[in-house]
Design a protein around this motif. Structure first.
Motif, mmCIF file in Angstrom:
data_model
loop_
_atom_site.group_PDB
_atom_site.id
_atom_site.type_symbol
_atom_site.label_atom_id
_atom_site.label_comp_id
_atom_site.label_asym_id
_atom_site.label_seq_id
_atom_site.Cartn_x
_atom_site.Cartn_y
_atom_site.Cartn_z
ATOM 1 N N UNK A 249 0.833 -1.207 0.000
ATOM 2 C CA UNK A 249 0.000 0.000 0.000
ATOM 3 C C UNK A 249 0.867 1.255 0.000
ATOM 4 N N UNK A 250 1.925 1.246 0.787
ATOM 5 C CA UNK A 250 2.836 2.394 0.832
ATOM 6 C C UNK A 250 3.440 2.655 -0.546
ATOM 7 N N UNK A 251 3.801 1.584 -1.241
ATOM 8 C CA UNK A 251 4.393 1.732 -2.566
ATOM 9 C C UNK A 251 3.387 2.333 -3.545
ATOM 10 N N UNK A 252 2.151 1.875 -3.494
ATOM 11 C CA UNK A 252 1.136 2.405 -4.394
ATOM 12 C C UNK A 252 0.939 3.907 -4.171
ATOM 13 N N UNK A 253 0.947 4.328 -2.925
ATOM 14 C CA UNK A 253 0.787 5.752 -2.609
ATOM 15 C C UNK A 253 1.961 6.546 -3.179
ATOM 16 N N UNK A 254 3.162 5.994 -3.091
ATOM 17 C CA UNK A 254 4.329 6.677 -3.645
ATOM 18 C C UNK A 254 4.250 6.771 -5.167
ATOM 19 N N UNK A 255 3.774 5.714 -5.813
ATOM 20 C CA UNK A 255 3.573 5.787 -7.264
ATOM 21 C C UNK A 255 2.619 6.924 -7.616
ATOM 22 N N UNK A 256 1.526 7.028 -6.859
ATOM 23 C CA UNK A 256 0.541 8.070 -7.134
ATOM 24 C C UNK A 256 1.097 9.452 -6.820
ATOM 25 N N UNK A 257 1.957 9.534 -5.844
ATOM 26 C CA UNK A 257 2.555 10.833 -5.488
ATOM 27 C C UNK A 257 3.350 11.418 -6.640
ATOM 28 N N UNK A 258 4.171 10.575 -7.286
ATOM 29 C CA UNK A 258 5.056 11.098 -8.331
ATOM 30 C C UNK A 258 4.474 10.943 -9.730
ATOM 31 N N UNK A 259 3.340 10.234 -9.856
ATOM 32 C CA UNK A 259 2.712 10.073 -11.161
ATOM 33 C C UNK A 259 3.276 8.943 -11.984
#
Length: 514
Positions: A249-259
């Motif tokens: 979940x943390x990784x998915x949020x980071x992907x969404x943060x940077x696009x």
């Protein structure tokens, strides 16, 4: 480099197939097959990651090291191997898969005790190549090298790249799967990670009912990569699954943060350590679009679209839960953990968006604010990265002029769209007024969260074209930029995608072809 320090703890721990035969086959009851890299007679180094080499304990590069980096001449202490795993691909069970063009060199320990695995990608066929040649072409290798390093410097968990080299061979690929195969230059990447273990490693053993080996693999993974887990018995495996869920979940949020859009989130491409792994038909967002997928193979369903990534990660975790069930044997726990994934993900997601907007905390009404912002981004086709760069310039009580956003929109901002933009900026100012922190503190949060430079596909396309012609000026420039993504070192690289690249293969859409 001191390659004599490389060890093979994995193959000492688990049973393997020692035939060294690259012919495709099933390898039941084993986790790996020993296999040598193909070896290339005329390799040519393109780039070497000196900083990473020093960090992981390999030391300085010498000319003779090219033989190792191309998998041509190996130290006597190295026994190379490929691992078997399974997976769900585009939602369907695919059975046994494995390292089709990845071959492990082993593991090295740095001076501070940190362990790092090394792996060639594109170094030849393995028993898991599924009738392919195990090679890689220049374009996919450049993309893997640069993007994995870009993600690292964006502070997104990822595998990394040690080197990139020409193999001296031509490789035939049908880039768009349209019956038009072409010869392309071959290349090989040496990539690194704390571990390359995937969901699919566990899926394979569970599907084969190799429960003893499944438990051994889980214990090995916990003991080596999850030191925070100190429980015993069944509780240990519960904690293991819960930590994987949180890291994912943390990784998915980071992907969404940077696009970032991965493009092919099959379970065999999911790391149990929560790393970004397997850089294929990925893309950074240009215009904001939750339905954007960079992978032609993902059309028309868009299973792996930008806005679907959090949900797909949860689906993949369901498959991992099924694989680990023989060790956990608690259906309610797994259901509760998986259902709780959504709450954990969205709470983390909203906190991330608060940082992107410079809010000090999440307050009532922010969910509506975020929803309205997404609608605006879609309608005005605003560039995801550049939008926040402009938003940082907003001063308390002052709205930004329309002209500030004309350069970051892929659409014409007519009067109606301008009115909607101005209304949103007014709402944003009102929301900023509810911060406890100062505007300068707010901007500092935004600057630490929102990159100024992202590695867009059109830049990669240009870089690949230049390297193919023997030029490396743009490559060096991009590396400098990606190592400093929260600065605007090169303003000419921090712009939206030029219209001349709209619809160009390799710039907006890609295939899974290597």
């Amino acid at each position: 480099m001191n390659t004599d320090l490389i060890q093979q703890p994995f193959i000492k721990k688990f049973p393997g197939d020692f035939s060294g035969n690259p012919v495709q086959r099933n390898t039941p009851k084993v986790l790996f097959a020993t296999i040598p890299p193909a070896g290339f007679e005329n390799p040519e180094l393109i780039i070497f990651n000196h900083q990473l080499s020093g960090e992981i304990g390999l030391g300085k590069f010498e000319d003779k090291d090219l033989n190792f980096l191309a998998g041509t001449k190996l130290p006597e202490n190295i026994q190379t191997y490929a691992t078997a795993y399974a997976g769900h691909q585009f939602g369907n069970w695919a059975g046994q898969l494995g390292d089709g063009r990845a071959i492990f060199a082993g593991e090295i320990t740095s001076a501070d005790g940190k362990k790092t695995e090394l792996q060639w990608k594109g170094a030849g066929a393995t028993p898991y190549s599924r009738h392919a040649d195990g090679r890689a072409v220049l374009r996919s290798s450049v993309r893997e090298y640069l993007m994995s390093e870009a993600m690292y410097h964006l502070n997104v968990p990822t595998t990394r790249a040690l080197s990139l080299a020409f193999t001296g061979e031509d490789v035939v690929r049908d880039m768009m799967y349209n019956g038009n195969p072409q010869k392309e230059k071959g290349a090989v990447v040496v990539r690194t990670a704390e571990s390359f273990l995937r969901f699919g490693h566990f899926e394979l053993l569970s599907a084969q009912r190799e429960y003893t080996l499944l438990q051994q693999l889980a214990d090995f993974t916990i003991n080596n990569y999850f030191p925070e887990i100190t429980s015993e018995g069944t509780e240990k495996y519960k904690d293991f699954f819960k930590r994987i869920s949180e890291r994912t979940a943390d990784l998915m949020v980071e992907w969404l943060r940077v696009g970032f859009v991965h493009g092919v989130m099959n379970t065999d491409n999911m790391s149990v350590l929560g790393l970004t792994i397997d850089y294929g038909p990925y893309s950074m967002l240009d215009e904001y679009d939750l339905n954007f997928t960079p992978n032609t193979t993902d059309l028309p369903g868009r299973r792996y679209a930008f806005g679907q990534q959090g949900q797909i990660a949860q689906w993949n975790l369901w498959q991992l839960a099924n694989a680990l069930f023989p060790l956990i044997n608690d259906e309610k726990f797994l259901e509760d953990t998986l259902n709780g994934y959504g709450d954990y993900f969205w709470a983390s997601h909203d906190r991330m968006l608060c940082r992107k907007f410079g809010f000090d905390t999440l307050i009532e009404g922010d969910d509506e604010f975020f929803t309205n912002w997404q609608g605006l981004m879609h309608e005005l086709q605003l560039d995801y990265t550049l939008f926040f760069s402009q938003l940082e310039k907003a001063k308390t009580g002052e709205s930004l002029p329309k002209e500030a956003f004309e350069s970051v929109s892929y659409a014409m901002l007519d009067d109606e769209k301008s009115s909607k933009l101005n209304h949103f900026l007014g709402v944003y100012q009102e929301r900023l007024s509810k911060n406890i922190i100062s505007r300068q503190e707010s901007v500092d949060i935004m600057k630490a969260t929102n990159p100024k430079f992202v590695l867009r596909n059109y830049l990669l396309y240009e870089c690949i074209e230049e390297i193919d012609l023997g030029k490396t000026d743009l490559l060096k420039k991009l590396i400098n930029a990606l190592e400093n993504p929260y600065q605007k070192l090169y303003p000419e690289l921090c712009v939206k995608r030029p219209s001349g690249y709209d619809g160009v293969s390799g710039c907006s859409m890609l295939s899974c072809s290597s």
